[in-house]
Design an enzyme around this catalytic site. Structure first.
Site, mmCIF file in Angstrom:
data_model
loop_
_atom_site.group_PDB
_atom_site.id
_atom_site.type_symbol
_atom_site.label_atom_id
_atom_site.label_comp_id
_atom_site.label_asym_id
_atom_site.label_seq_id
_atom_site.Cartn_x
_atom_site.Cartn_y
_atom_site.Cartn_z
ATOM 1 N NE ARG A 1 -3.456 2.474 2.551
ATOM 2 C CZ ARG A 1 -3.371 3.383 3.533
ATOM 3 N NH1 ARG A 1 -2.642 3.163 4.605
ATOM 4 N NH2 ARG A 1 -4.044 4.518 3.447
ATOM 5 C CG HIS B 1 -1.188 8.965 3.350
ATOM 6 N ND1 HIS B 1 -1.370 7.612 3.551
ATOM 7 C CD2 HIS B 1 -0.821 9.466 4.553
ATOM 8 C CE1 HIS B 1 -1.097 7.310 4.822
ATOM 9 N NE2 HIS B 1 -0.764 8.420 5.458
ATOM 10 C CD GLU C 1 -5.136 7.774 9.534
ATOM 11 O OE1 GLU C 1 -4.609 8.822 9.943
ATOM 12 O OE2 GLU C 1 -4.822 6.660 9.978
ATOM 13 C CG ASN D 1 -5.322 3.489 8.464
ATOM 14 O OD1 ASN D 1 -5.374 2.491 7.743
ATOM 15 N ND2 ASN D 1 -4.913 4.665 8.024
ATOM 16 C CE1 TYR E 1 -0.362 2.718 13.479
ATOM 17 C CE2 TYR E 1 -2.297 3.861 12.637
ATOM 18 C CZ TYR E 1 -1.038 3.314 12.441
ATOM 19 O OH TYR E 1 -0.473 3.352 11.199
ATOM 20 C CD GLU F 1 -1.848 4.057 7.989
ATOM 21 O OE1 GLU F 1 -1.632 4.479 9.150
ATOM 22 O OE2 GLU F 1 -1.957 4.805 7.001
HETATM 23 C C1 FCB Z 1 -1.598 7.286 10.631
HETATM 24 C C2 FCB Z 1 -1.108 7.774 9.285
HETATM 25 C C3 FCB Z 1 0.221 7.216 8.868
HETATM 26 C C4 FCB Z 1 1.167 7.080 10.036
HETATM 27 C C5 FCB Z 1 0.510 6.417 11.209
HETATM 28 C C6 FCB Z 1 1.415 6.218 12.401
HETATM 29 O O1 FCB Z 1 -2.477 8.225 11.147
HETATM 30 O O2 FCB Z 1 -2.046 7.452 8.281
HETATM 31 O O3 FCB Z 1 0.717 8.022 7.842
HETATM 32 O O4 FCB Z 1 1.717 8.296 10.337
HETATM 33 O O5 FCB Z 1 -0.621 7.116 11.598
#
Ligand code: FCB
Length: 447
Positions: free
Chosen positions: A84, A128, A173, A299, A301, A353
């Site tokens: 990607r 992006h 995002e 995405n 985290y 992500e």
């Molecule tokens: C996301 C972004 C990516 C990267 C990660 C850690 O928000 O899409 O570019 O910076 O966080």
């Protein structure tokens, strides 16, 4: 649906599952002014004193633009079947309107053809975050005309590459662009006005929907979709006030995007809260935004924790934290996917992500990043758990292929499964990359 939780992790995924690594143009390419590339809002933002923690910029980054072939070999060596990446709009159209830059288009053709030659699926993202600065001068995403410039850009990229892409993503995002870029001002273009941020979010969503319609009218071959940053939001305590705060945060940050995309409406309670800051819309906008997507990219985290009182401090939770100060919370990924599928019946869904920053450095040619390996392994297991519960998962991509420019954190935060020594541009696969390759090898054997 039956649970596969008793099986070894590599036996819990189907043969055609997409396994990848992810990057974005501004974070790795460098070559900020090479071969006719125009200025982006991130090129400009990095020059604002204090904007970037280590006062760095994307001028060189990982120098990927000049190291394409070696980096493609590196990706292939990881054993993934997908990559990607994003296109830098000002590299292919310096001013965001008018002339196309042939050298920039040729770079992305070499990238896509190089992936296909190595048996890797190309997954392309159009936005992006590195909007041409020339469009910002005219109002950027707050200006409705940018929506139409974006549709032209989408069509141009489809004409050049559309027959060779597995997926084409409009935006990465939109929440980050709107809120961090236009309300908090900590990301480009560095503006601080809520009404502007809300209008930007509407124009991003509208440009997504209109681009999908235009791409399909011209016979799109790639699967078309959007990538959202979503957290599973929990109340800090079981109190009614905290639960209410969690619902409100979920509406503002998640449903503000998913409701219009899947249901063609903004959440009523958020519109009421915004009052005069609600977005200006034209008839047909919401229907355009709800144009069906072929896939959703998520995405993920960490979780979000909402409190009616003092803000929640992740350091108090007892959970492991990454170098970003984010809690490691894989169960939240399963919960999030289940919530989304229950509310909207998801199309095929990719984790576009997922990954973690940890401070690590090579020792004798190795990087022992056990925490990152465990982060990735536990989140892949969380994806398998969601599949067990019926969520239509199509793929998983690690953020990131290699250490890179982490926006306002500069180069200090390392998300790569490959280490980058910025002085020499040497790439060193970390132990997490070795683990991922071995895991993917087992997946292939058992499928
Ligand atoms: C996301 C972004 C990516 C990267 C990660 C850690 O928000 O899409 O570019 O910076 O966080």
């Amino acid at each position: 649906m039956s649970s596969t939780a008793h099986l070894p992790l590599h036996q819990r995924f189907p043969r055609d599952f997409t396994w990848g690594v992810a990057t974005s143009a501004f974070q790795i390419e460098g070559a900020a002014t090479a071969d006719g590339k125009g200025e982006s809002i991130w090129d400009r933002f990095c020059r604002q004193p204090g904007a970037i923690a280590d006062s760095s910029n994307g001028d060189i980054a990982c120098d990927h633009y000049h190291r394409l072939e070696g980096d493609l070999d590196l990706i292939a060596s990881l054993g993934v079947n997908a990559y990607r990446f994003s296109v830098s709009w000002p590299r292919v159209q310096a001013l965001g309107s008018g002339a196309w830059n042939e050298a920039g288009l040729a770079f992305y053709e070499r990238l896509v053809d190089g992936l296909l030659a190595r048996g890797l699926q190309p997954h392309l993202t159009l936005n992006h975050w590195d909007l041409p600065q020339a469009l910002q001068e005219q109002g950027g995403w707050a200006h409705r005309d940018t929506v139409h410039r974006f549709v032209d850009y989408a069509l141009q990229m489809q004409r050049r590459l559309g027959d060779r892409l597995r997926t084409l993503t409009t935006h990465n995002e939109p929440w980050v662009v709107a809120v961090l870029g236009h309300e908090q001002g900590i990301f480009a273009p560095g503006l601080k006005r809520r009404a502007t941020a809300v209008q930007v979010s509407h124009h991003l969503l509208l440009s997504h929907g209109l681009a999908l319609q235009a791409l399909r009218a011209e016979g799109a071959k790639a699967a078309l979709g959007i990538v959202l940053n979503l957290a599973h939001i929990e109340p800090a305590t079981a109190s009614a006030a905290d639960r209410h705060a969690a619902q409100a945060d979920d509406a503002r940050n998640r449903r503000w995007y998913t409701d219009p995309l899947f249901k063609g409406q903004y959440p009523e309670e958020v519109l009421a809260e915004l009052g005069a800051d609600a977005p200006a819309m034209q008839p047909g906008d919401l229907a355009a935004i709800a144009t069906p997507i072929d896939f959703l990219g998520v995405n993920y985290y960490t979780r979000g924790v909402s409190s009616a009182g003092a803000p929640f401090d992740p350091a108090q939770s007892g959970l492991p934290l990454t170098d970003m100060g984010w809690e490691v919370y894989p169960r939240g990924l399963t919960e999030l996917l289940i919530t989304l599928h229950r509310e909207y019946r998801l199309p095929p869904t990719y984790i576009t992500e997922n990954g973690a920053a940890f401070a690590d450095a090579p020792v004798d040619g190795r990087v022992h990043d056990a925490e990152r390996t465990e982060y990735i392994r536990s989140h892949i297991a969380a994806v398998a758990d969601a599949m067990d519960l019926g969520v239509p998962m199509a793929g998983y991509m690690v953020w990131s292929l290699m250490d890179n420019f982490e926006w306002s954190s500069g180069y200090a935060k390392r998300f790569g499964i490959v280490h980058v020594d910025y002085a020499t541009q040497r790439r060193t696969p970390k132990d997490s990359a070795r683990w991922y390759r071995e895991f993917l090898g087992r997946c292939r054997q058992s499928a």
